[in-house]
Design a protein around this motif. Structure first.
Motif, PDB file in Angstrom:
ATOM      1  N   THR A  18       4.282   6.958 -29.885  1.00 24.57           N
ATOM      2  CA  THR A  18       4.520   8.296 -29.331  1.00 24.57           C
ATOM      3  C   THR A  18       5.568   9.051 -30.150  1.00 24.57           C
ATOM      4  OG1 THR A  18       4.035   7.374 -27.156  1.00 24.57           O
ATOM      5  CG2 THR A  18       5.089   9.521 -27.202  1.00 24.57           C
ATOM      6  N   VAL A  19       5.375  10.349 -30.273  1.00 28.23           N
ATOM      7  CA  VAL A  19       6.258  11.195 -31.084  1.00 28.23           C
ATOM      8  C   VAL A  19       7.721  11.046 -30.668  1.00 28.23           C
ATOM      9  CG1 VAL A  19       6.847  13.605 -31.581  1.00 28.23           C
ATOM     10  CG2 VAL A  19       4.450  12.876 -31.600  1.00 28.23           C
ATOM     11  N   GLU A  20       7.967  10.975 -29.377  1.00 28.32           N
ATOM     12  CA  GLU A  20       9.353  10.897 -28.868  1.00 28.32           C
ATOM     13  C   GLU A  20      10.082   9.651 -29.354  1.00 28.32           C
ATOM     14  OE1 GLU A  20       6.792  11.853 -27.283  1.00 28.32           O
ATOM     15  OE2 GLU A  20       7.250  13.688 -26.169  1.00 28.32           O
ATOM     16  N   PHE A  21       9.336   8.622 -29.786  1.00 25.96           N
ATOM     17  CA  PHE A  21       9.962   7.373 -30.263  1.00 25.96           C
ATOM     18  C   PHE A  21       9.558   7.058 -31.702  1.00 25.96           C
ATOM     19  CE2 PHE A  21       9.425   6.887 -25.594  1.00 25.96           C
ATOM     20  CZ  PHE A  21      10.772   6.954 -25.263  1.00 25.96           C
ATOM     21  N   GLY A  22       9.349   8.110 -32.456  1.00 28.09           N
ATOM     22  CA  GLY A  22       9.118   7.952 -33.889  1.00 28.09           C
ATOM     23  C   GLY A  22       7.677   7.739 -34.281  1.00 28.09           C
ATOM     24  N   GLY A  23       6.753   7.806 -33.345  1.00 30.46           N
ATOM     25  CA  GLY A  23       5.344   7.619 -33.668  1.00 30.46           C
ATOM     26  C   GLY A  23       4.641   8.920 -33.991  1.00 30.46           C
ATOM     27  N   PRO A  24       3.341   8.861 -34.262  1.00 33.83           N
ATOM     28  CA  PRO A  24       2.605  10.067 -34.669  1.00 33.83           C
ATOM     29  C   PRO A  24       1.854  10.770 -33.550  1.00 33.83           C
ATOM     30  CG  PRO A  24       1.303   8.127 -35.165  1.00 33.83           C
ATOM     31  CD  PRO A  24       2.560   7.625 -34.495  1.00 33.83           C
ATOM     32  N   THR A  25       1.843  10.187 -32.334  1.00 31.67           N
ATOM     33  CA  THR A  25       0.934  10.676 -31.290  1.00 31.67           C
ATOM     34  C   THR A  25       1.695  11.339 -30.143  1.00 31.67           C
ATOM     35  OG1 THR A  25      -0.424   8.747 -31.806  1.00 31.67           O
ATOM     36  CG2 THR A  25      -1.005   9.988 -29.842  1.00 31.67           C
ATOM     37  N   PRO A  26       1.191  12.454 -29.630  1.00 28.05           N
ATOM     38  CA  PRO A  26       1.849  13.096 -28.478  1.00 28.05           C
ATOM     39  C   PRO A  26       1.837  12.177 -27.263  1.00 28.05           C
ATOM     40  CG  PRO A  26       0.293  14.593 -29.510  1.00 28.05           C
ATOM     41  CD  PRO A  26       0.058  13.252 -30.136  1.00 28.05           C
ATOM     42  N   TYR A  27       2.861  12.339 -26.440  1.00 30.25           N
ATOM     43  CA  TYR A  27       2.979  11.551 -25.206  1.00 30.25           C
ATOM     44  C   TYR A  27       1.853  11.909 -24.241  1.00 30.25           C
ATOM     45  CZ  TYR A  27       4.924  10.164 -20.649  1.00 30.25           C
ATOM     46  OH  TYR A  27       5.111   9.620 -19.402  1.00 30.25           O
ATOM     47  N   VAL A  28       1.317  10.886 -23.599  1.00 31.80           N
ATOM     48  CA  VAL A  28       0.304  11.070 -22.543  1.00 31.80           C
ATOM     49  C   VAL A  28       0.879  10.510 -21.253  1.00 31.80           C
ATOM     50  CG1 VAL A  28      -1.998  10.439 -21.733  1.00 31.80           C
ATOM     51  CG2 VAL A  28      -1.632  10.958 -24.157  1.00 31.80           C
ATOM     52  N   ALA A  29       0.897  11.327 -20.223  1.00 30.73           N
ATOM     53  CA  ALA A  29       1.468  10.919 -18.937  1.00 30.73           C
ATOM     54  C   ALA A  29       0.605   9.832 -18.291  1.00 30.73           C
ATOM     55  CB  ALA A  29       1.553  12.129 -18.011  1.00 30.73           C
ATOM     56  N   PRO A  30       1.206   9.043 -17.408  1.00 28.63           N
ATOM     57  CA  PRO A  30       0.425   8.002 -16.732  1.00 28.63           C
ATOM     58  C   PRO A  30      -0.713   8.589 -15.913  1.00 28.63           C
ATOM     59  CG  PRO A  30       2.569   8.293 -15.682  1.00 28.63           C
ATOM     60  CD  PRO A  30       2.601   9.057 -16.967  1.00 28.63           C
ATOM     61  N   LEU A  31      -1.820   7.852 -15.859  1.00 31.33           N
ATOM     62  CA  LEU A  31      -3.010   8.223 -15.095  1.00 31.33           C
ATOM     63  C   LEU A  31      -3.743   9.425 -15.685  1.00 31.33           C
ATOM     64  CD1 LEU A  31      -1.465   7.785 -11.523  1.00 31.33           C
ATOM     65  CD2 LEU A  31      -2.861   6.136 -12.784  1.00 31.33           C
ATOM     66  N   ARG A  32      -3.347   9.824 -16.913  1.00 30.28           N
ATOM     67  CA  ARG A  32      -4.090  10.863 -17.631  1.00 30.28           C
ATOM     68  C   ARG A  32      -4.892  10.206 -18.756  1.00 30.28           C
ATOM     69  NH1 ARG A  32      -1.046  15.614 -16.810  1.00 30.28           N
ATOM     70  NH2 ARG A  32      -0.358  15.556 -14.623  1.00 30.28           N
ATOM     71  N   TRP A  37       0.835  -1.208   0.000  1.00 28.47           N
ATOM     72  CA  TRP A  37       0.000   0.000   0.000  1.00 28.47           C
ATOM     73  C   TRP A  37       0.868   1.256   0.000  1.00 28.47           C
ATOM     74  CZ3 TRP A  37      -4.761   0.698  -1.332  1.00 28.47           C
ATOM     75  CH2 TRP A  37      -5.718  -0.314  -1.161  1.00 28.47           C
ATOM     76  N   SER A  38       1.936   1.236   0.786  1.00 29.25           N
ATOM     77  CA  SER A  38       2.818   2.407   0.862  1.00 29.25           C
ATOM     78  C   SER A  38       3.473   2.689  -0.480  1.00 29.25           C
ATOM     79  CB  SER A  38       3.892   2.178   1.929  1.00 29.25           C
ATOM     80  OG  SER A  38       3.304   1.964   3.192  1.00 29.25           O
ATOM     81  N   THR A  39       3.941   1.625  -1.158  1.00 27.42           N
ATOM     82  CA  THR A  39       4.588   1.833  -2.455  1.00 27.42           C
ATOM     83  C   THR A  39       3.590   2.303  -3.501  1.00 27.42           C
ATOM     84  OG1 THR A  39       4.317  -0.510  -3.008  1.00 27.42           O
ATOM     85  CG2 THR A  39       6.415   0.153  -2.018  1.00 27.42           C
ATOM     86  N   LEU A  40       2.317   1.885  -3.364  1.00 27.01           N
ATOM     87  CA  LEU A  40       1.297   2.373  -4.302  1.00 27.01           C
ATOM     88  C   LEU A  40       1.161   3.892  -4.195  1.00 27.01           C
ATOM     89  CD1 LEU A  40      -1.064   2.212  -6.271  1.00 27.01           C
ATOM     90  CD2 LEU A  40      -2.533   1.530  -4.357  1.00 27.01           C
ATOM     91  N   PHE A  41       1.023   4.397  -2.988  1.00 27.98           N
ATOM     92  CA  PHE A  41       0.885   5.855  -2.829  1.00 27.98           C
ATOM     93  C   PHE A  41       2.178   6.575  -3.211  1.00 27.98           C
ATOM     94  CE2 PHE A  41      -2.429   4.336   0.220  1.00 27.98           C
ATOM     95  CZ  PHE A  41      -3.507   4.887  -0.457  1.00 27.98           C
ATOM     96  N   PHE A  42       3.320   5.925  -2.948  1.00 29.86           N
ATOM     97  CA  PHE A  42       4.596   6.518  -3.353  1.00 29.86           C
ATOM     98  C   PHE A  42       4.682   6.602  -4.879  1.00 29.86           C
ATOM     99  CE2 PHE A  42       9.147   6.048  -4.406  1.00 29.86           C
ATOM    100  CZ  PHE A  42       9.633   7.185  -3.769  1.00 29.86           C
ATOM    101  N   ALA A  43       4.262   5.525  -5.564  1.00 28.84           N
ATOM    102  CA  ALA A  43       4.290   5.516  -7.031  1.00 28.84           C
ATOM    103  C   ALA A  43       3.350   6.572  -7.597  1.00 28.84           C
ATOM    104  CB  ALA A  43       3.902   4.133  -7.546  1.00 28.84           C
ATOM    105  N   LEU A  44       2.154   6.717  -7.002  1.00 24.53           N
ATOM    106  CA  LEU A  44       1.229   7.749  -7.467  1.00 24.53           C
ATOM    107  C   LEU A  44       1.846   9.133  -7.318  1.00 24.53           C
ATOM    108  CD1 LEU A  44      -2.105   6.377  -5.929  1.00 24.53           C
ATOM    109  CD2 LEU A  44      -1.535   6.504  -8.361  1.00 24.53           C
TER     110      LEU A  44
END
Length: 254
Positions: free
Chosen positions: A148-162, A26-33
């Motif tokens: 994703t654009v940063e790795f040669g793809g066509p789509t902008p990066y989306v951050a995790p949990l977004r 549980w602690s690592t889950l909140f830390f990761a978030l």
């Protein structure tokens, strides 16, 4: 005469260890978030280590990585089907064993073995089938690294949990392959504290290895793998909690 201070048994000690591990998870889950909320680009830094502009993801065609990618879903489905079939067929198998004089095996088959299979199948179906494949992948809309654009793809990066804009084609969050490996922990739900801890470790190692392979392929980000673990672990905790409630004798009304 039993000493008053000898109330602690090996089982309670092992359960205490499991309780501490649960608290740690549980602690690592909140830390990761908190970490991924504060550093949304952390995934890009990790994946960039395995990507070159001229060749793309440099380990994408590694035989071990490709084998894990190809066979993980089939092995996972086979295990889930085997657990579900055994849970349904266990009473008939027990009667067959009983007729052949194997009473001990018949009792285990209809009791603890069936419970192991039923809980594992239920937790895997809930975690992998509903939470990961049914809800998260069809809702979050996160592009994979290769998209994703940063790795040669066509789509902008989306951050995790977004939330992304195209869940139908962007199914990076979370990793289904890693979830299949993590699901091995489901086999310990009906076990005692020691074996439940061992199956948790087996699932953690299995899912991490498979998930790392998906990162090397550019199929998932680190956070996709990490939150797959929590999706499966929380599903297991829910199933275990429901099983404990089912087994708790109801108090008769006064």
């Amino acid at each position: 005469m039993r000493p008053e201070h000898a109330a602690t048994t090996p089982d309670t000690t092992e359960q205490d260890v499991n309780d501490r591990i649960t608290f740690l998870i549980w602690s690592t889950l909140f830390f990761a978030l908190a970490i991924f909320g504060k550093l949304p680009g952390l995934d890009l830094l990790v994946s960039a280590r395995y990507w070159r502009p001229e060749v793309g993801f440099i380990h994408a065609q590694d035989p071990v990585v490709v084998t894990l990618y190809t066979w993980t879903p089939w092995v996972g489905r086979a295990l889930l089907l085997a657990m579900a079939l055994f849970a349904f067929a266990a009473p008939a198998i027990a009667r067959w064993l009983q007729r052949r004089g194997r009473s001990d095996a018949a009792e285990r088959c209809a009791g603890p073995w069936r419970r192991v299979a039923a809980l594992a199948a239920l937790a895997a179906a809930l975690g992998n089938g509903l939470v990961v494949e049914g809800i998260l992948k069809n809702t979050m809309g996160r592009p994979r690294p290769v998209q994703t654009v940063e790795f040669g793809g066509p789509t902008p990066y989306v951050a995790p949990l977004r939330l992304g804009a195209d869940p139908e084609h962007h199914r990076s969050f979370t990793s289904g392959h890693a979830a299949t490996g993590f699901s091995l922990m489901c086999l310990g739900l009906a076990c005692g504290p020691v074996w439940r801890r061992r199956w948790l470790l087996i699932g953690l190692v299995g899912g991490s290895v498979i998930g790392f392979g998906r990162i090397l392929q550019g199929g998932h980000y680190l956070s996709d793998v990490l939150f797959s673990f929590y999706a499966i672990w929380l599903s297991c905790e829910l199933v275990a909690w429901l099983d404990r409630r089912r087994q708790t004798p109801r108090t008769a009304p006064s």
